[in-house]
Design a protein around this motif. Structure first.
Motif, PDB file in Angstrom:
ATOM      1  N   ARG A 153       0.831  -1.203   0.000  1.00 33.48           N
ATOM      2  CA  ARG A 153       0.000   0.000   0.000  1.00 33.48           C
ATOM      3  C   ARG A 153       0.866   1.253   0.000  1.00 33.48           C
ATOM      4  N   ILE A 154       0.336   2.298  -0.632  1.00 31.05           N
ATOM      5  CA  ILE A 154       1.007   3.598  -0.674  1.00 31.05           C
ATOM      6  C   ILE A 154       0.033   4.638  -0.135  1.00 31.05           C
ATOM      7  N   GLU A 155       0.454   5.345   0.894  1.00 33.56           N
ATOM      8  CA  GLU A 155      -0.395   6.361   1.517  1.00 33.56           C
ATOM      9  C   GLU A 155       0.067   7.755   1.085  1.00 33.56           C
ATOM     10  N   ILE A 156      -0.901   8.583   0.685  1.00 29.65           N
ATOM     11  CA  ILE A 156      -0.631   9.967   0.293  1.00 29.65           C
ATOM     12  C   ILE A 156      -1.388  10.874   1.254  1.00 29.65           C
ATOM     13  N   SER A 157      -0.679  11.814   1.879  1.00 34.22           N
ATOM     14  CA  SER A 157      -1.302  12.729   2.842  1.00 34.22           C
ATOM     15  C   SER A 157      -1.158  14.167   2.359  1.00 34.22           C
ATOM     16  N   ASN A 158      -2.281  14.851   2.328  1.00 34.98           N
ATOM     17  CA  ASN A 158      -2.315  16.256   1.939  1.00 34.98           C
ATOM     18  C   ASN A 158      -2.551  17.094   3.192  1.00 34.98           C
ATOM     19  N   ARG A 159      -1.505  17.716   3.703  1.00 33.41           N
ATOM     20  CA  ARG A 159      -1.616  18.519   4.924  1.00 33.41           C
ATOM     21  C   ARG A 159      -1.992  19.967   4.628  1.00 33.41           C
ATOM     22  N   SER A 160      -2.200  20.290   3.376  1.00 35.87           N
ATOM     23  CA  SER A 160      -2.471  21.680   2.999  1.00 35.87           C
ATOM     24  C   SER A 160      -3.964  21.984   3.064  1.00 35.87           C
ATOM     25  N   ALA A 161      -4.296  23.243   2.787  1.00 41.49           N
ATOM     26  CA  ALA A 161      -5.691  23.687   2.766  1.00 41.49           C
ATOM     27  C   ALA A 161      -6.258  23.716   1.351  1.00 41.49           C
ATOM     28  N   PHE A 162      -5.521  23.123   0.388  1.00 37.80           N
ATOM     29  CA  PHE A 162      -5.921  23.161  -1.017  1.00 37.80           C
ATOM     30  C   PHE A 162      -6.415  21.791  -1.488  1.00 37.80           C
ATOM     31  N   HIS A 163      -7.291  21.813  -2.499  1.00 38.05           N
ATOM     32  CA  HIS A 163      -7.638  20.597  -3.225  1.00 38.05           C
ATOM     33  C   HIS A 163      -6.536  20.341  -4.260  1.00 38.05           C
ATOM     34  N   LEU A 164      -6.084  19.094  -4.355  1.00 39.90           N
ATOM     35  CA  LEU A 164      -5.007  18.750  -5.276  1.00 39.90           C
ATOM     36  C   LEU A 164      -5.482  17.663  -6.231  1.00 39.90           C
ATOM     37  N   SER A 165      -5.350  17.926  -7.527  1.00 45.81           N
ATOM     38  CA  SER A 165      -5.766  16.974  -8.558  1.00 45.81           C
ATOM     39  C   SER A 165      -4.527  16.345  -9.182  1.00 45.81           C
ATOM     40  N   LEU A 166      -4.414  15.023  -9.059  1.00 47.48           N
ATOM     41  CA  LEU A 166      -3.278  14.280  -9.598  1.00 47.48           C
ATOM     42  C   LEU A 166      -3.785  13.238 -10.585  1.00 47.48           C
ATOM     43  N   VAL A 167      -3.049  13.049 -11.676  1.00 51.36           N
ATOM     44  CA  VAL A 167      -3.434  12.057 -12.679  1.00 51.36           C
ATOM     45  C   VAL A 167      -2.237  11.174 -13.022  1.00 51.36           C
ATOM     46  N   ASP A 168      -2.546  10.003 -13.586  1.00 49.97           N
ATOM     47  CA  ASP A 168      -1.539   9.069 -14.106  1.00 49.97           C
ATOM     48  C   ASP A 168      -0.482   8.719 -13.058  1.00 49.97           C
ATOM     49  N   LEU A 169      -0.921   8.275 -11.899  1.00 51.11           N
ATOM     50  CA  LEU A 169       0.012   7.878 -10.843  1.00 51.11           C
ATOM     51  C   LEU A 169       0.557   6.485 -11.155  1.00 51.11           C
ATOM     52  N   ALA A 170       1.878   6.331 -11.059  1.00 51.15           N
ATOM     53  CA  ALA A 170       2.512   5.052 -11.376  1.00 51.15           C
ATOM     54  C   ALA A 170       3.697   4.820 -10.454  1.00 51.15           C
ATOM     55  N   LEU A 171       3.885   3.569 -10.081  1.00 49.15           N
ATOM     56  CA  LEU A 171       5.018   3.160  -9.247  1.00 49.15           C
ATOM     57  C   LEU A 171       6.204   2.880 -10.158  1.00 49.15           C
ATOM     58  N   GLU A 172       7.362   3.494  -9.840  1.00 43.44           N
ATOM     59  CA  GLU A 172       8.538   3.334 -10.685  1.00 43.44           C
ATOM     60  C   GLU A 172       9.766   3.001  -9.845  1.00 43.44           C
ATOM     61  N   GLY A 173      10.694   2.301 -10.480  1.00 46.51           N
ATOM     62  CA  GLY A 173      11.944   1.914  -9.849  1.00 46.51           C
ATOM     63  C   GLY A 173      12.784   1.158 -10.859  1.00 46.51           C
ATOM     64  N   PRO A 174      13.931   0.613 -10.440  1.00 48.38           N
ATOM     65  CA  PRO A 174      14.770  -0.161 -11.368  1.00 48.38           C
ATOM     66  C   PRO A 174      13.988  -1.336 -11.966  1.00 48.38           C
ATOM     67  N   GLY A 175      13.751  -1.277 -13.262  1.00 54.55           N
ATOM     68  CA  GLY A 175      13.005  -2.337 -13.937  1.00 54.55           C
ATOM     69  C   GLY A 175      11.544  -2.408 -13.541  1.00 54.55           C
ATOM     70  N   LEU A 176      10.999  -1.321 -13.009  1.00 53.29           N
ATOM     71  CA  LEU A 176       9.621  -1.334 -12.502  1.00 53.29           C
ATOM     72  C   LEU A 176       8.835  -0.153 -13.049  1.00 53.29           C
ATOM     73  N   HIS A 177       7.670  -0.446 -13.596  1.00 50.80           N
ATOM     74  CA  HIS A 177       6.692   0.592 -13.953  1.00 50.80           C
ATOM     75  C   HIS A 177       5.313  -0.033 -13.791  1.00 50.80           C
ATOM     76  N   GLN A 178       4.592   0.408 -12.748  1.00 53.02           N
ATOM     77  CA  GLN A 178       3.303  -0.189 -12.416  1.00 53.02           C
ATOM     78  C   GLN A 178       2.266   0.915 -12.232  1.00 53.02           C
ATOM     79  N   PRO A 179       1.309   1.045 -13.148  1.00 53.16           N
ATOM     80  CA  PRO A 179       0.251   2.049 -12.975  1.00 53.16           C
ATOM     81  C   PRO A 179      -0.535   1.800 -11.690  1.00 53.16           C
ATOM     82  N   LEU A 180      -0.862   2.882 -10.991  1.00 53.84           N
ATOM     83  CA  LEU A 180      -1.605   2.781  -9.731  1.00 53.84           C
ATOM     84  C   LEU A 180      -3.053   3.237  -9.891  1.00 53.84           C
ATOM     85  N   THR A 181      -3.244   4.424 -10.439  1.00 52.60           N
ATOM     86  CA  THR A 181      -4.595   4.931 -10.666  1.00 52.60           C
ATOM     87  C   THR A 181      -4.538   6.073 -11.670  1.00 52.60           C
TER      88      THR A 181
END
Length: 236
Positions: free
Chosen positions: A164-192
């Protein structure tokens, strides 16, 4: 006794594909073009506005209103000329007014700005007509807020917990993120494909396998202007 009729059965995926194609078709058929993907209402301003263009060669009726994503009835916004007739190839500056009270002053608030294109009555009795609604996010940003959404994106907190990967937004703003993917050596895995982080909120994404050391999350931020900005965050 009437003969029983057999009707074809459709799978859930087939129905979802049909609905998706209808949504795409609706966007293609829309004669009204909204010049923007979101509207930011700054607390120090008297109003917020966005331009709407009638791309057709005929007059088009436009109805607009603001709604609460949670279904609430207490909407502290009003539209100037909520029902208007746009001339062929004409445009209308859609103006939104805030009542001046009723919303938090320590964080952003989000609403929907709805724009409905009402078709004129057809001269052909057997024709099919559609009322097409476009909807974009309306963010009210109080004057008291410091910083920006770009600062908030850079200050997001990322943590990994096995798969699992947890994302925390401590700010007072709405944040829109797209095309989230896990990356590393020899790794590319779309998340959402899309995440909307509300002020002070955290969400958890599931990976297909345990997240290895040294991994990062690549993602794209949708800025206030609607432009896309690429980012990469390490996973401690």
């Amino acid at each position: 006794m009437p003969t029983p009729q057999r009707f074809p059965l459709f799978s859930l995926k087939a129905v979802q594909a049909l609905l998706a194609s209808l949504c795409l078709a609706s966007s293609a058929w829309a004669q009204l073009k909204v010049e923007g993907t979101r509207l930011i209402y700054l607390g120090q301003d008297r109003e917020a506005s966005i331009n709407v263009v009638n791309r057709s060669g005929e007059e088009t009726v436009m109805q607009s209103w603001v709604s609460d994503p949670q279904g609430g009835d207490d909407i502290p916004f009003a539209i100037v000329q909520p029902l208007t007739l746009l001339p062929p190839q004409g445009h209308q500056m859609l103006r939104v007014l805030y009542a001046g009270q009723g919303l938090p002053t320590d964080r952003e608030s989000m609403f929907w700005l709805n724009i409905l294109e009402i078709p004129r009555k057809s001269e052909h009795a057997d024709s099919m007509q559609f009322a097409i609604r476009q909807r974009l996010k309306l963010f009210y940003r109080p004057t008291e807020l410091q910083g920006s959404t770009s600062d908030a994106v850079r200050n997001l907190q990322w943590h990994r917990h096995s798969q699992r990967i947890e994302i925390s937004n401590r700010s007072a703003f709405h944040l829109s993120l797209v095309d989230l993917a896990l990356e590393g050596p020899g790794l590319h895995q779309p998340l959402t494909d899309y995440v909307l982080l509300q002020p002070g909120a955290s969400i958890t994404l599931d990976a297909r396998s345990p997240v290895p050391d040294g991994s990062r999350v690549a993602f794209t931020e949708i800025a206030d202007s609607g432009l896309l900005q690429n980012h990469s965050a390490p996973l401690p």
